[in-house]
Design a protein around this motif. Sequence first.
Motif, PDB file in Angstrom:
ATOM      1  N   MET A  79      22.909  25.617  78.296  1.00  0.00           N
ATOM      2  CA  MET A  79      23.202  26.102  77.195  1.00  0.00           C
ATOM      3  C   MET A  79      24.028  26.086  76.630  1.00  0.00           C
ATOM      4  O   MET A  79      23.419  26.642  75.436  1.00  0.00           O
ATOM      5  N   LEU A 131      19.320  31.389  80.483  1.00  0.00           N
ATOM      6  CA  LEU A 131      20.355  32.401  80.876  1.00  0.00           C
ATOM      7  C   LEU A 131      20.101  33.029  82.300  1.00  0.00           C
ATOM      8  O   LEU A 131      21.231  32.853  83.590  1.00  0.00           O
ATOM      9  N   GLY A 174      25.585  25.642  83.283  1.00  0.00           N
ATOM     10  CA  GLY A 174      26.473  25.811  81.731  1.00  0.00           C
ATOM     11  C   GLY A 174      26.658  25.035  80.623  1.00  0.00           C
ATOM     12  O   GLY A 174      26.454  25.774  79.249  1.00  0.00           O
ATOM     13  N   VAL A 211      27.683  33.626  78.905  1.00  0.00           N
ATOM     14  CA  VAL A 211      28.336  32.065  80.083  1.00  0.00           C
ATOM     15  C   VAL A 211      29.418  32.188  80.160  1.00  0.00           C
ATOM     16  O   VAL A 211      30.253  31.768  81.531  1.00  0.00           O
TER      17      VAL A 211
END
Length: 295
Positions: free
Chosen positions: A98, A114, A95, A134
């Motif tokens: 991202m 992703l 996470g 996310v």
Amino acid sequence: MRVSAEGLVLGVALDALLGDPKRWHPVAGFGRVASMAEKSLYGDSRWRGAVFAGLLVGGAGVVGVGLQRVGRGNVLVTAACTWGVLGGTSLGREGLIMARMLERGDVDAARGRLSHLCARDPEGLDAKELARAVVESVAENTSDAAVAPLVWGAVGGIPGLLMYRAVNTLDAMVGYRNPRYERFGWAAAKLDDVANWVPARATGALVSLCSGREAWRVFRRDGGKHPSPNAGRCEAAFAGALGVRLGGENEYGGRAERRPEMGDGRAPEVRDIRRAVELSAVVTFATAAIVWALR
């Protein structure tokens, strides 16, 4: 039960400090065994899929019973098994990767990354849609990667840990609704639904306990709107806790799905990814604290 609880909590600490094992990851090894078994057992039928899932989940249970007997309640054996099946820290790290990509405006890199979190088609997703993907993945996988293993470990010891992770891994491998796995993956998907029914609702309740009434309100009101019997409980609670609105149109393998919206807030933004990761970690530690308190 006390030794088991100590081992589970120590496993959470190991996961927090180390993340997933860098080499010889037991879940990856199980995945390789499952892939070989699929080559031998695959057929476009539910009964073949049921045999496939039953053999692999049962095998994981046998290994768990063996480890528990050999370890004779040893805290370190339980801790090592717990560390091997947990994935909360790795979930949070993905996470944050991202988040960093999106914070610097590298949308193309975020689209390429992703797949480490979910099976959603990334093409055409802008920064806000990627942020929503996310946040939803972190919410759902807080149960799958952290709360559910601890629940099943508390209930069933090492066999419970390993069998749960086997079920969840098989669902990730063959539980998709596509032409190849529509029938063959049916049993794995249903087993995963059953195994996560209690943990998903426990996750929603823990999110509410850790963040307040709004999470509880949205969890109760919107949790059942999702097509999954479990994922929506986690996503709704996170939506209420973060003050965002989750749900909408997603694409999987070129097939569009329109999912009901959950929450009353704004659309998720990039900054909400970090908030979701922090909340996921808090829920994981809260679960460990409850396991310890009930020892």
